[in-house]
Design an enzyme around this catalytic site. Structure first.
Site, mmCIF file in Angstrom:
data_model
loop_
_atom_site.group_PDB
_atom_site.id
_atom_site.type_symbol
_atom_site.label_atom_id
_atom_site.label_comp_id
_atom_site.label_asym_id
_atom_site.label_seq_id
_atom_site.Cartn_x
_atom_site.Cartn_y
_atom_site.Cartn_z
ATOM 1 N N ASN A 76 0.799 -1.222 0.000
ATOM 2 C CA ASN A 76 0.000 0.000 0.000
ATOM 3 C C ASN A 76 0.832 1.273 0.000
ATOM 4 O OD1 ASN A 76 -1.585 -2.050 2.215
ATOM 5 N ND2 ASN A 76 -2.566 -1.560 0.263
ATOM 6 N N VAL A 84 1.143 6.941 0.101
ATOM 7 C CA VAL A 84 0.503 5.940 0.953
ATOM 8 C C VAL A 84 -0.953 5.771 0.544
ATOM 9 C CG1 VAL A 84 -0.177 5.415 3.334
ATOM 10 C CG2 VAL A 84 2.014 6.523 2.882
ATOM 11 N N CYS A 85 -1.395 4.526 0.410
ATOM 12 C CA CYS A 85 -2.804 4.219 0.159
ATOM 13 C C CYS A 85 -3.396 3.765 1.491
ATOM 14 C CB CYS A 85 -2.944 3.117 -0.890
ATOM 15 S SG CYS A 85 -4.652 2.692 -1.243
ATOM 16 N N LEU A 86 -4.052 4.681 2.172
ATOM 17 C CA LEU A 86 -4.605 4.397 3.490
ATOM 18 C C LEU A 86 -5.959 5.097 3.575
ATOM 19 C CD1 LEU A 86 -4.019 3.158 6.305
ATOM 20 C CD2 LEU A 86 -2.894 5.297 6.906
ATOM 21 N N ASP A 118 -5.723 -3.864 -2.442
ATOM 22 C CA ASP A 118 -5.808 -2.473 -2.886
ATOM 23 C C ASP A 118 -4.394 -1.902 -2.988
ATOM 24 O OD1 ASP A 118 -6.828 0.022 -3.575
ATOM 25 O OD2 ASP A 118 -7.213 0.605 -1.497
#
EC number: 2.3.2.23
Length: 184
Positions: A76, A84-86, A118
């Site tokens: 992520n 950052v994918c959060l 994801d």
């Protein structure tokens, strides 16, 4: 002083007074780096990352921009940009959250519980789903290669001065093995 401006300053000061090393980028309180240690009980445990934080003018109503400066192997996190994918940062941010939450809850949770479904790093996601032991090993290799304290500037000055003292005085100490190591 407007409410978002006061809140930015208050949250920045709260973070600086915590156990995190914070480096301001400009004179303002809107851009800075935070030294972040990987959580215990994870393959990231030995790593230290410099996290760039940018607070928008509308903070806390708009989420901060968070990115890893030094490389990290994680499904992520984009390996090249550090983005950052959060969800909590990108989609479900609330003014109830503050910067300490980001470093004490959100980022540790991201590292402890990656979401390979994801991904921003497809290779890391695929390896994690295919072979968790190999994934953990690659994470540890990245930590050793890119996430040492000296990679974020955490101990360069300390190590230099302690090395000079030791060479000048020419003595050993039982503390030598832990000199310059940051507290977890």
């Amino acid at each position: 002083m407007s409410s978002p401006s006061k809140r930015r300053e208050m949250d920045s000061m709260k973070l600086m007074m915590s156990d995190y090393k914070v480096e301001m980028i400009n004179d303002g309180m809107q851009e800075f780096y935070v030294h972040f240690h990987g959580p215990k009980d994870s393959p990231y445990h030995e790593g230290v990352w410099k996290i760039r934080v940018e607070l928008p003018d509308a903070y806390p109503y708009k989420s901060p921009s968070i990115g890893f400066v030094n490389k990290i192997y994680h499904p992520n996190v984009d390996e090249m940009s550090g983005s950052v994918c959060l969800d909590v940062i990108n989609q479900t941010w609330s003014p109830m959250f503050d910067l300490v939450n980001v470093f004490e809850v959100f980022l540790p949770q991201l590292l402890l519980y990656p979401n390979p479904s994801d991904p921003l790093n497809g290779e890391a996601a695929a390896l994690m789903m295919r072979d968790r032991a190999a994934y953990d090993q690659k994470v540890k290799e990245y930590c050793k290669k890119y996430a040492k304290p000296e990679d974020v500037g955490a101990t360069q000055e300390d190590e230099k001065s302690s090395d000079e003292e030791l060479s000048e005085d020419d003595y050993g100490s039982s503390d030598d093995g832990i000199a310059g190591q940051p507290d977890p």
